[in-house]
Design a protein around this motif. Structure first.
Motif, short mmCIF file in Angstrom:
data_model
loop_
_atom_site.label_atom_id
_atom_site.label_comp_id
_atom_site.label_asym_id
_atom_site.label_seq_id
_atom_site.Cartn_x
_atom_site.Cartn_y
_atom_site.Cartn_z
N SER A 5 37.70 33.28 -31.05
CA SER A 5 38.38 32.76 -29.85
C SER A 5 37.51 33.04 -28.63
O SER A 5 37.03 34.17 -28.45
CB SER A 5 39.75 33.43 -29.67
OG SER A 5 40.61 33.04 -30.71
N ARG A 7 37.12 32.05 -24.29
CA ARG A 7 37.80 31.49 -23.11
C ARG A 7 37.11 30.21 -22.65
O ARG A 7 35.92 30.02 -22.85
CB ARG A 7 37.79 32.52 -21.99
CG ARG A 7 38.67 33.73 -22.29
CD ARG A 7 38.50 34.84 -21.29
NE ARG A 7 39.00 34.43 -19.98
CZ ARG A 7 38.82 35.11 -18.87
NH1 ARG A 7 38.14 36.24 -18.88
NH2 ARG A 7 39.30 34.68 -17.73
N GLN A 8 37.89 29.38 -22.01
CA GLN A 8 37.35 28.20 -21.34
C GLN A 8 36.72 28.66 -20.03
O GLN A 8 37.18 29.63 -19.47
CB GLN A 8 38.46 27.17 -21.06
CG GLN A 8 38.94 26.46 -22.28
CD GLN A 8 37.92 25.42 -22.78
OE1 GLN A 8 36.75 25.42 -22.45
NE2 GLN A 8 38.40 24.52 -23.61
N ALA A 38 39.53 27.70 -28.62
CA ALA A 38 39.73 27.85 -27.18
C ALA A 38 40.97 28.69 -26.96
O ALA A 38 42.08 28.27 -27.29
CB ALA A 38 39.90 26.47 -26.52
N SER A 39 40.79 29.89 -26.41
CA SER A 39 41.93 30.76 -26.17
C SER A 39 42.84 30.17 -25.09
O SER A 39 42.50 29.18 -24.45
CB SER A 39 41.46 32.16 -25.78
OG SER A 39 40.86 32.13 -24.50
N LYS A 40 43.98 30.78 -24.89
CA LYS A 40 44.95 30.28 -23.91
C LYS A 40 44.49 30.52 -22.47
O LYS A 40 44.95 29.85 -21.56
CB LYS A 40 46.31 30.96 -24.12
CG LYS A 40 47.00 30.55 -25.39
CD LYS A 40 47.70 29.25 -25.20
CE LYS A 40 48.53 28.91 -26.43
NZ LYS A 40 49.16 27.62 -26.30
N ILE A 42 41.90 30.69 -19.22
CA ILE A 42 40.75 30.00 -18.63
C ILE A 42 40.10 30.94 -17.62
O ILE A 42 40.77 31.56 -16.81
CB ILE A 42 41.19 28.70 -17.93
CG1 ILE A 42 41.77 27.71 -18.95
CG2 ILE A 42 40.03 28.07 -17.17
CD1 ILE A 42 42.37 26.46 -18.35
N THR A 69 43.26 24.26 -24.50
CA THR A 69 43.46 25.68 -24.82
C THR A 69 44.38 25.77 -26.04
O THR A 69 45.13 24.85 -26.34
CB THR A 69 44.09 26.45 -23.65
OG1 THR A 69 45.35 25.86 -23.32
CG2 THR A 69 43.18 26.47 -22.43
#
Length: 143
Positions: A5, A7-8, A38-40, A42, A69
């Motif tokens: 995972s 991050r964006q 893509a983790s939740k 950003i 996400t």
């Protein structure tokens, strides 16, 4: 499938082929197919960075909210995991004497002692897979 995972906007830069290296504080012995999730969360500060926003704009992404996400959006091959041996203001040198400069250097934390995951053959999935991310390397199993 093993998954990481991220991050964006970093995960989108990887999926688009704009980021080849993912930096981590920990190493992994696994080599092979790796899902890119893509983790939740950003990283809004990173999204506002000029180098990041310029590249994303090339692909029509102008707002952080446009980034997906909570999904696996690509797969790749985890080719290597290398330790950072040296770093200064504009480059890093990995344990293989591989030099990291330019946008790759700007897109990671290449502090001495950290690890660089080299990703190859990145392919975006035709359909993203909804998944709840986890810390570390995790296993995705279709239900």
């Amino acid at each position: 499938m093993k998954v990481i995972s991220i991050r964006q906007p970093w995960v989108t830069l990887i999926a688009l082929g704009e980021k080849e290296y993912e930096t981590r504080s920990w190493q992994v012995k696994y080599r092979g197919i790796l899902g890119i999730h893509a983790s939740k969360n950003i990283d809004h500060k990173a999204f506002r960075d000029n180098a990041v926003s310029t590249i994303l704009a090339k692909y029509g992404i102008k707002k952080a909210e446009e980034l997906p996400t909570g999904v696996i959006l690509a797969v790749c091959k985890l080719k290597a995991c290398l330790k950072v041996e040296y770093q200064n203001d504009d480059h890093a040198i990995l344990q293989t004497n591989h030099l990291i400069t330019g946008k790759e250097f700007a897109f990671g934390d290449f502090s001495v002692g950290r690890y660089v995951w080299q990703l190859a053959n990145v392919q975006q999935l035709p359909e993203m897979i909804e998944a709840k991310g986890k810390l570390g390397l995790w296993e995705y199993k279709e239900s």
